[in-house]
Write a protein that holds these residues in place. Structure first.
Motif, PDB file in Angstrom:
ATOM      1  N   UNK A  59       0.816  -1.095   0.318  1.00 36.59           N
ATOM      2  CA  UNK A  59       0.458   0.165   0.653  1.00 36.59           C
ATOM      3  C   UNK A  59       0.949   1.328  -0.104  1.00 36.59           C
ATOM      4  N   UNK A  60       1.933   1.337   0.576  1.00 33.33           N
ATOM      5  CA  UNK A  60       2.700   2.779   0.843  1.00 33.33           C
ATOM      6  C   UNK A  60       4.441   2.641   0.490  1.00 33.33           C
ATOM      7  N   UNK A  61       4.466   2.020  -0.900  1.00 35.39           N
ATOM      8  CA  UNK A  61       5.795   1.456  -1.368  1.00 35.39           C
ATOM      9  C   UNK A  61       6.764   2.903  -1.735  1.00 35.39           C
ATOM     10  N   UNK A  62       6.535   3.895  -1.674  1.00 33.77           N
ATOM     11  CA  UNK A  62       7.387   4.936  -2.612  1.00 33.77           C
ATOM     12  C   UNK A  62       8.155   4.825  -1.409  1.00 33.77           C
ATOM     13  N   UNK A  63       9.181   5.463  -1.565  1.00 30.48           N
ATOM     14  CA  UNK A  63      10.935   5.957  -0.504  1.00 30.48           C
ATOM     15  C   UNK A  63      10.877   4.411  -0.445  1.00 30.48           C
ATOM     16  N   UNK A  64      10.741   2.879  -0.198  1.00 41.14           N
ATOM     17  CA  UNK A  64      11.379   2.282  -0.064  1.00 41.14           C
ATOM     18  C   UNK A  64      11.468   0.822  -1.651  1.00 41.14           C
ATOM     19  N   UNK A  65      12.420   0.049  -1.056  1.00 45.55           N
ATOM     20  CA  UNK A  65      13.067  -0.503  -1.919  1.00 45.55           C
ATOM     21  C   UNK A  65      13.408  -2.124  -1.798  1.00 45.55           C
ATOM     22  N   UNK A  66      13.212  -2.641  -2.017  1.00 44.02           N
ATOM     23  CA  UNK A  66      13.280  -4.186  -1.599  1.00 44.02           C
ATOM     24  C   UNK A  66      14.477  -5.463  -1.916  1.00 44.02           C
ATOM     25  N   UNK A  67      14.655  -6.390  -1.575  1.00 51.23           N
ATOM     26  CA  UNK A  67      15.578  -7.061  -2.425  1.00 51.23           C
ATOM     27  C   UNK A  67      15.086  -8.533  -1.358  1.00 51.23           C
ATOM     28  N   UNK A  68      15.099  -9.869  -2.863  1.00 49.62           N
ATOM     29  CA  UNK A  68      14.858 -10.873  -1.887  1.00 49.62           C
ATOM     30  C   UNK A  68      16.041 -12.457  -2.564  1.00 49.62           C
ATOM     31  N   UNK A  69      16.956 -12.429  -2.682  1.00 48.13           N
ATOM     32  CA  UNK A  69      18.212 -13.145  -2.878  1.00 48.13           C
ATOM     33  C   UNK A  69      17.902 -14.619  -2.680  1.00 48.13           C
ATOM     34  N   UNK A  70      17.957 -15.048  -1.379  1.00 47.66           N
ATOM     35  CA  UNK A  70      17.838 -15.552  -0.701  1.00 47.66           C
ATOM     36  C   UNK A  70      16.266 -16.440  -0.118  1.00 47.66           C
ATOM     37  N   UNK A  71      15.572 -17.189  -0.480  1.00 50.88           N
ATOM     38  CA  UNK A  71      14.689 -17.504   0.279  1.00 50.88           C
ATOM     39  C   UNK A  71      14.385 -17.071   2.064  1.00 50.88           C
ATOM     40  N   UNK A  72      15.288 -17.326   2.883  1.00 56.55           N
ATOM     41  CA  UNK A  72      14.903 -16.978   3.908  1.00 56.55           C
ATOM     42  C   UNK A  72      15.065 -15.459   4.572  1.00 56.55           C
ATOM     43  N   UNK A  73      15.908 -14.601   3.389  1.00 57.06           N
ATOM     44  CA  UNK A  73      15.982 -13.362   3.837  1.00 57.06           C
ATOM     45  C   UNK A  73      14.679 -12.225   2.772  1.00 57.06           C
ATOM     46  N   UNK A  74      14.779 -11.629   3.622  1.00 61.68           N
ATOM     47  CA  UNK A  74      13.862 -10.174   2.850  1.00 61.68           C
ATOM     48  C   UNK A  74      14.689  -8.686   3.166  1.00 61.68           C
ATOM     49  N   UNK A  75      15.409  -7.722   2.697  1.00 57.11           N
ATOM     50  CA  UNK A  75      15.605  -6.724   3.062  1.00 57.11           C
ATOM     51  C   UNK A  75      14.809  -5.588   2.535  1.00 57.11           C
ATOM     52  N   UNK A  76      14.993  -4.535   3.198  1.00 57.95           N
ATOM     53  CA  UNK A  76      14.019  -3.384   2.923  1.00 57.95           C
ATOM     54  C   UNK A  76      14.329  -2.164   3.294  1.00 57.95           C
ATOM     55  N   UNK A  77      15.101  -1.204   1.841  1.00 52.00           N
ATOM     56  CA  UNK A  77      15.983  -0.729   1.964  1.00 52.00           C
ATOM     57  C   UNK A  77      15.215   1.045   1.559  1.00 52.00           C
ATOM     58  N   UNK A  78      15.800   2.185   2.357  1.00 48.45           N
ATOM     59  CA  UNK A  78      15.228   3.013   2.423  1.00 48.45           C
ATOM     60  C   UNK A  78      16.251   3.959   1.503  1.00 48.45           C
ATOM     61  N   UNK A  79      15.681   4.461   0.416  1.00 47.86           N
ATOM     62  CA  UNK A  79      17.255   5.067  -0.321  1.00 47.86           C
ATOM     63  C   UNK A  79      17.381   6.136   0.285  1.00 47.86           C
ATOM     64  N   UNK A  80      16.223   7.300  -0.037  1.00 51.61           N
ATOM     65  CA  UNK A  80      17.498   7.846   0.839  1.00 51.61           C
ATOM     66  C   UNK A  80      16.621   9.009   2.374  1.00 51.61           C
ATOM     67  N   UNK A  81      16.599   8.368   3.684  1.00 52.30           N
ATOM     68  CA  UNK A  81      15.311   8.396   4.506  1.00 52.30           C
ATOM     69  C   UNK A  81      15.004   9.825   5.139  1.00 52.30           C
TER      70      UNK A  81
END
Lengths: 116, 107
Positions: A59-81
């Motif tokens: 619902x609110x993805x603006x300003x965020x991105x994510x990465x899931x390179x492995x099944x067990x790990x999910x990262x949230x990235x704030x591009x410019x806090x």
């Protein structure tokens, strides 16, 4: 017991910094989620992933991105806090595959992020 | 748009005083209605999933029920350790959370 572990309990970052929030689950769950929780607004979905390398906006993805390179790990990235990203961030994983939300989610302990 | 509304926002009970928390929902194609407990500063902890109207589930002093439009979390003879925020959620391809009911049980 299912365990969802978030890398930090508390973080303080400066405006404009790139911020990484890490989440690891140990139960081989297909689905993983990132929420933010704010008083009076409840939990709001930022992004979710239903498979490795797959992601969908919440619902609110603006300003965020994510990465899931492995099944067990999910990262949230704030591009410019920014200060309006000060919040409690919660990671979750869910039993079952696919997009139908018919099983419960298991949450991490949360990361309290303050952007100054 | 899916909506999940919880009432009351806050509830204060004396120890042993039974009550109910309400969750009303408008969710197209509901696949599950979930209840969670959240302690301050922590992530939500799963309590129950209900799938169809008429279904009931129990755990210690808690019982969850489901109708076609509402779910109730009944708390029987609560203790101070039941103090927490209780969240209701439901969805089809995306889960929508209510804002929660903050329960305080006074000794």
């Amino acid at each position: 017991d299912v365990k969802v572990t978030q890398s930090s309990r508390y973080l303080v970052k400066r405006t404009g910094e790139k911020v990484f929030l890490e989440c690891v689950q140990d139960m081989d769950h297909e689905n993983m989620f990132w929420y933010r929780q704010d008083p009076g607004l409840g939990l709001r979905l930022i992004y979710f992933s239903y498979d490795v390398k797959m992601k969908e906006k919440g619902d609110i993805p603006e300003g965020y991105s994510v990465s899931r390179e492995k099944k067990e790990r999910f990262s949230l990235i704030l591009e410019s806090a920014s200060t309006n990203q000060t919040s409690m961030y919660l990671c979750a994983s869910r039993v079952g595959a696919g997009k139908l939300m018919n099983t419960e989610a298991f949450f991490g302990q949360g990361t309290r992020l303050t952007v100054v | 748009e899916d909506q999940v509304t919880q009432s009351p926002e806050a509830l204060r009970l004396q120890e042993g005083e039974s009550s109910s928390l309400n969750c009303s929902y408008t969710v197209s194609g509901l696949r599950g209605l979930f209840w969670y407990r959240q302690d301050p500063g922590k992530g939500p902890e799963f309590l129950f999933t209900l799938y169809s109207a008429g279904e009931e589930k129990e755990k210690e002093r808690l019982k969850a029920t489901l109708t076609k439009k509402e779910s109730f979390l009944h708390i029987t003879a609560p203790k101070p350790e039941d103090s927490a925020t209780y969240l209701c959620a439901g969805g089809y391809q995306k889960v929508t959370f209510g804002i929660g009911t903050k329960l305080q049980v006074i000794p």
